[in-house]
Structures are given as structure tokens and as C-alpha cells.
Design a protein around this motif. Structure first.
Motif, PDB file in Angstrom:
ATOM      1  N   GLY A 185       0.884  -1.407   0.186  1.00 61.34           N
ATOM      2  CA  GLY A 185       0.059   0.022  -0.109  1.00 61.34           C
ATOM      3  C   GLY A 185       0.928   1.355   0.058  1.00 61.34           C
ATOM      4  O   GLY A 185       0.564   2.290  -0.744  1.00 61.34           O
ATOM      5  N   LEU A 186       1.674   1.187   0.730  1.00 65.89           N
ATOM      6  CA  LEU A 186       2.623   2.165   1.189  1.00 65.89           C
ATOM      7  C   LEU A 186       3.471   2.632  -0.245  1.00 65.89           C
ATOM      8  O   LEU A 186       3.503   4.084  -0.685  1.00 65.89           O
ATOM      9  CB  LEU A 186       3.905   2.057   2.246  1.00 65.89           C
ATOM     10  N   LEU A 187       3.933   1.590  -1.157  1.00 63.60           N
ATOM     11  CA  LEU A 187       4.899   2.032  -2.157  1.00 63.60           C
ATOM     12  C   LEU A 187       4.109   1.752  -3.471  1.00 63.60           C
ATOM     13  O   LEU A 187       4.579   1.740  -4.690  1.00 63.60           O
ATOM     14  CB  LEU A 187       6.041   0.962  -2.249  1.00 63.60           C
ATOM     15  N   ALA A 188       2.699   2.115  -3.434  1.00 59.20           N
ATOM     16  CA  ALA A 188       1.640   1.898  -4.391  1.00 59.20           C
ATOM     17  C   ALA A 188       2.249   2.683  -5.739  1.00 59.20           C
ATOM     18  O   ALA A 188       2.224   2.291  -6.827  1.00 59.20           O
ATOM     19  CB  ALA A 188       0.157   2.191  -4.169  1.00 59.20           C
ATOM     20  N   ASP A 189       2.589   3.892  -5.342  1.00 61.11           N
ATOM     21  CA  ASP A 189       3.073   4.909  -6.615  1.00 61.11           C
ATOM     22  C   ASP A 189       4.485   5.007  -6.783  1.00 61.11           C
ATOM     23  O   ASP A 189       5.099   5.915  -7.491  1.00 61.11           O
ATOM     24  CB  ASP A 189       2.304   5.899  -6.533  1.00 61.11           C
ATOM     25  N   TRP A 190       5.237   3.867  -6.059  1.00 54.49           N
ATOM     26  CA  TRP A 190       6.682   3.927  -6.693  1.00 54.49           C
ATOM     27  C   TRP A 190       6.648   2.863  -7.938  1.00 54.49           C
ATOM     28  O   TRP A 190       5.895   2.057  -8.193  1.00 54.49           O
ATOM     29  CB  TRP A 190       7.243   3.147  -5.452  1.00 54.49           C
ATOM     30  N   THR A 191       7.868   3.399  -8.598  1.00 64.61           N
ATOM     31  CA  THR A 191       7.927   2.577  -9.796  1.00 64.61           C
ATOM     32  C   THR A 191       8.804   1.218  -9.286  1.00 64.61           C
ATOM     33  O   THR A 191       9.634   1.298  -8.508  1.00 64.61           O
ATOM     34  CB  THR A 191       8.655   3.285 -10.987  1.00 64.61           C
ATOM     35  N   PRO A 192       8.646   0.047 -10.061  1.00 63.48           N
ATOM     36  CA  PRO A 192       9.242  -1.231  -9.728  1.00 63.48           C
ATOM     37  C   PRO A 192      10.681  -0.959  -9.640  1.00 63.48           C
ATOM     38  O   PRO A 192      11.569  -1.538  -8.880  1.00 63.48           O
ATOM     39  CB  PRO A 192       8.697  -2.097 -10.892  1.00 63.48           C
ATOM     40  N   ASP A 193      11.239  -0.019 -10.502  1.00 60.27           N
ATOM     41  CA  ASP A 193      12.517   0.208 -10.673  1.00 60.27           C
ATOM     42  C   ASP A 193      12.914   1.041  -9.226  1.00 60.27           C
ATOM     43  O   ASP A 193      14.183   0.568  -8.972  1.00 60.27           O
ATOM     44  CB  ASP A 193      13.077   0.973 -11.848  1.00 60.27           C
ATOM     45  N   GLU A 194      12.386   1.814  -8.845  1.00 59.03           N
ATOM     46  CA  GLU A 194      12.693   2.572  -7.739  1.00 59.03           C
ATOM     47  C   GLU A 194      12.836   1.575  -6.545  1.00 59.03           C
ATOM     48  O   GLU A 194      13.522   1.596  -5.803  1.00 59.03           O
ATOM     49  CB  GLU A 194      11.694   3.722  -7.502  1.00 59.03           C
ATOM     50  N   ILE A 195      11.802   0.711  -6.463  1.00 54.18           N
ATOM     51  CA  ILE A 195      11.779   0.011  -5.378  1.00 54.18           C
ATOM     52  C   ILE A 195      12.860  -1.058  -5.386  1.00 54.18           C
ATOM     53  O   ILE A 195      13.509  -1.380  -4.203  1.00 54.18           O
ATOM     54  CB  ILE A 195      10.282  -0.946  -5.387  1.00 54.18           C
ATOM     55  N   ALA A 196      13.131  -1.602  -6.397  1.00 51.80           N
ATOM     56  CA  ALA A 196      14.338  -2.557  -6.637  1.00 51.80           C
ATOM     57  C   ALA A 196      15.586  -1.723  -6.418  1.00 51.80           C
ATOM     58  O   ALA A 196      16.220  -2.292  -5.421  1.00 51.80           O
ATOM     59  CB  ALA A 196      14.407  -3.146  -8.160  1.00 51.80           C
ATOM     60  N   THR A 197      15.751  -0.684  -6.679  1.00 50.54           N
ATOM     61  CA  THR A 197      17.086   0.027  -6.536  1.00 50.54           C
ATOM     62  C   THR A 197      17.254   0.488  -4.982  1.00 50.54           C
ATOM     63  O   THR A 197      18.292   0.128  -4.431  1.00 50.54           O
ATOM     64  CB  THR A 197      17.140   1.364  -7.156  1.00 50.54           C
ATOM     65  N   PHE A 198      15.881   0.954  -4.316  1.00 48.25           N
ATOM     66  CA  PHE A 198      15.949   1.127  -2.933  1.00 48.25           C
ATOM     67  C   PHE A 198      16.447  -0.271  -2.075  1.00 48.25           C
ATOM     68  O   PHE A 198      17.335  -0.155  -1.304  1.00 48.25           O
ATOM     69  CB  PHE A 198      14.775   1.514  -2.557  1.00 48.25           C
ATOM     70  N   THR A 199      15.466  -1.267  -2.478  1.00 46.39           N
ATOM     71  CA  THR A 199      15.877  -2.411  -1.695  1.00 46.39           C
ATOM     72  C   THR A 199      17.558  -2.803  -1.952  1.00 46.39           C
ATOM     73  O   THR A 199      18.313  -3.182  -0.828  1.00 46.39           O
ATOM     74  CB  THR A 199      15.131  -3.562  -2.544  1.00 46.39           C
ATOM     75  N   THR A 200      18.008  -2.877  -3.152  1.00 50.35           N
ATOM     76  CA  THR A 200      19.546  -3.242  -3.344  1.00 50.35           C
ATOM     77  C   THR A 200      20.523  -2.273  -2.259  1.00 50.35           C
ATOM     78  O   THR A 200      21.191  -2.836  -1.831  1.00 50.35           O
ATOM     79  CB  THR A 200      19.806  -2.828  -4.782  1.00 50.35           C
ATOM     80  N   LEU A 201      20.100  -1.027  -2.504  1.00 51.70           N
ATOM     81  CA  LEU A 201      21.136  -0.053  -1.856  1.00 51.70           C
ATOM     82  C   LEU A 201      20.807  -0.187  -0.246  1.00 51.70           C
ATOM     83  O   LEU A 201      21.860   0.037   0.446  1.00 51.70           O
ATOM     84  CB  LEU A 201      20.669   1.467  -2.286  1.00 51.70           C
ATOM     85  N   LEU A 202      19.655  -0.412   0.020  1.00 52.79           N
ATOM     86  CA  LEU A 202      19.248  -0.670   1.578  1.00 52.79           C
ATOM     87  C   LEU A 202      20.196  -1.871   1.913  1.00 52.79           C
ATOM     88  O   LEU A 202      20.723  -1.919   3.115  1.00 52.79           O
ATOM     89  CB  LEU A 202      17.746  -0.947   1.946  1.00 52.79           C
ATOM     90  N   GLY A 203      20.121  -2.790   1.284  1.00 51.17           N
ATOM     91  CA  GLY A 203      20.884  -4.079   1.431  1.00 51.17           C
ATOM     92  C   GLY A 203      22.293  -3.783   1.531  1.00 51.17           C
ATOM     93  O   GLY A 203      22.941  -4.436   2.295  1.00 51.17           O
ATOM     94  N   LYS A 204      22.698  -3.077   0.653  1.00 49.90           N
ATOM     95  CA  LYS A 204      24.277  -2.877   0.735  1.00 49.90           C
ATOM     96  C   LYS A 204      24.585  -1.974   1.831  1.00 49.90           C
ATOM     97  O   LYS A 204      25.613  -2.119   2.510  1.00 49.90           O
ATOM     98  CB  LYS A 204      24.579  -1.840  -0.708  1.00 49.90           C
TER      99      LYS A 204
END
Lengths: 152, 152
Positions: B116-135
Motif C-alpha cells: 500500500g505504502l509503495l503503491a505509486d513507486w515504480t518497480p525500478d525505484e523499489i528494486a534500487t532502494f531495496t538493493t541500496l538498503l541491503g548494501k
DNA sequence: TTGATTGGTTGCACCATGCAAATATAGGGA
DNA sequence: TCCCTATATTTGCATGGTGCAACCAATCAA
């Protein structure tokens, strides 16, 4: 709906980061007479003076709790308490010079710490991470369509 | 050194996100008989069974504290305690079926919330964010050259 | 068998928190 | 002007969670 995005990984990383930041913070040395609860107060007051009740709202704590915490900071000389000129019931809390010094130093330590930590990140990665983190904070602060709450 | 990168903004956003996540979590409904301290324990046990002392290490809490928390979870039926077959002094703690159910549901709630929170994020943004957060988590977990600690 | 060590629980004191009562001041009608 | 209610803050009190230290139980080495 195209395909479900893997929010699970994001959730896991969020939990992990929060936990690690918490652990890292626990190691940080504290200036004399301060405990960790003091920082949020000092930072909020650093932006602008607040009344006790506003401060409590900002910190998500009970007014009585904040009142006591502030009393300690006043005693330690980091916060100045003055009667509100417009309302005799209220007090206006603001940072004293040494309070200001404390948050300056804290900010400095944080920056140094991050510099070391991110030494082998590219500037681009750092910039992107900062941007997305900000966007995420914005989203959290102002959830557009969300309904549910998180866990852990 | 080329030019100083603005770590200050990153620090600010980190603080902001942690604070907002904390506030969001405080709103989350809790299953019967659980408090927030239970989740870390359940999640750790979800990975594999632990002894009390290992659990305490993992959670960064005192053994006595964990002992009491675990006692509550055992009483509530979320954790099974069995004598360690190899060492009569120790206990092996593991998730009971209902404990497993609890963390499954928690994970599910978290995912729904993020969706719900990320409903208007693009998949790309989400993926990048997840990656960087992991890093970033990796970096925190294994600081290469760092020396200092953070603040707030 | 005994002494030292380790895993775990319980007693105790401490600290932070929130609620509620108390105090002081505002502010809006009679 | 005098109340009566509402608001800002502080303080008293009870609660809950925590860590330390003492304690019990079991292991292991001598």
C-alpha cells in the motif's frame, strides 16, 4: 496488476538496517549528563524553540515524560527555559549555547562516521540512496493510499 | 580527495526514517499475549532453534531478560522449550506451530503494508532502494575502514 | 569424588514511562 | 468584575522492563 513485487526483501532489509543502526548507536559515546532520549529533544529544539507540549507531540511521548527530560537538560545547562510572554502558563524551551554546541558536535560525529562507513561507495550510489531514503520518509510521513500497519 | 560529499543529508534521512518507522510500528496491532519485544525473538527462532544464551547474544539483551521473555512465549504457546539432548543444563528453544503462524502473519501484514505504502513507486525505484538498503546493511554489518560511531 | 565452569532462573533494585491529581494561568460569559 | 471551564505544566504514584548478582543444576576435568 502485472506481477507482485518482492516487498518481502525490502521489509527484511528495513528491519535489518534498523536493528544495525540501533546496535551502532548503542556503541556511540555520550556527552556528559546526556542519555539517548536527550538527542531527539535537542535536535527538535535546534530547529526552533518549542513549548513542552509541542515537544511532547513531536517526540511522541507523554508530556510528563518530556517535562522531566527537559528538566534534566535545563539542569545540565543544555536548554534554556523562559516563561512564554504570550501565555503565563507555558514555557518556551530553546537551546542554550552549549546545547547548540552539543548538536553541532553530534552532527559532526555522525558525518565522520558516515564518511568512513561509505568510503567505498560511489558518489552516485550515495546520492541515489539519499534520494530514495528521503522519498521513503516522505511516503511514510504522508501515506497516500495505505491502510495497514507494519510489524517488527 | 575530490570534494566532500554531503553525508549530512543522508544522516538526516536515516534519522527521519528510523523515527517514522518506529512511530508506524507503534500503531501496529499486536497478536494476543505478545509485546513488541517478542518479535525479534520469534524471528530469530524462525531461522533456527537457539539456546537462551545464544538468543540473548543475538538480541543484544541480558540472558535474564531473554529468559523471562521466553518464559512468557512458552506460556503463551508460541515457543517450545525442550531439554538439550547434548547438555542437560541447556534448553533448546524453537517455534511452535502457532509461533510459526504468528511470524507468517506478521510477514504477510508487513508485505501488505509495504504494498500500500509503495503503491505509486515504480518497480525500478523499489528494486534500487531495496538493493541500496541491503548494501548499506552489509556495510553496517561489516564496516571496512570505519572507526567512529553515529549519533541519535 | 570434588572443585571449577557453564546454562539458566529468580530476587532485587533501578529507571523510564504514562496516567491522574494538583497547581497555575487564560479566557469567555453572566 | 467574578466565576467556571479549559489549557500548560509539574509532581505523585504505580507499572513494566531491564541488568546485575546470587542461586540452582548439570557438566567436565582432575
Amino acid at each position: 496488476m502485472v506481477q507482485p513485487i518482492n516487498h518481502e526483501a525490502l521489509g527484511d532489509e528495513l528491519v535489518r538496517v534498523v536493528k544495525l543502526l540501533h546496535a551502532a548507536r548503542a556503541q556511540a559515546p555520550l556527552p556528559a549528563g546526556l542519555d539517548h532520549s536527550a538527542y531527539p529533544i535537542l535536535f527538535v529544539l535546534g530547529r526552533k524553540p518549542h513549548r513542552v507540549s509541542d515537544l511532547a507531540e513531536e517526540i511522541h511521548s507523554d508530556v510528563s515524560t518530556v517535562s522531566r527530560q527537559v528538566a534534566g537538560l535545563v539542569r545540565a545547562g543544555y536548554v534554556d527555559r523562559a516563561p512564554d510572554p504570550d501565555d503565563g502558563r507555558a514555557h518556551v524551551l530553546s537551546l542554550s549555547p552549549s546545547g547548540r554546541q552539543i548538536i553541532r558536535e553530534a552532527r559532526q560525529r555522525r558525518e565522520t562516521w558516515l564518511s568512513g562507513l561509505l568510503a567505498d561507495w560511489t558518489p552516485d550510489e550515495i546520492a541515489t540512496f539519499t534520494t530514495l531514503l528521503g522519498k521513503f520518509a516522505d511516503t511514510l510521513q504522508n501515506p497516500a493510499t495505505s491502510t495497514k500497519e507494519p510489524t517488527q
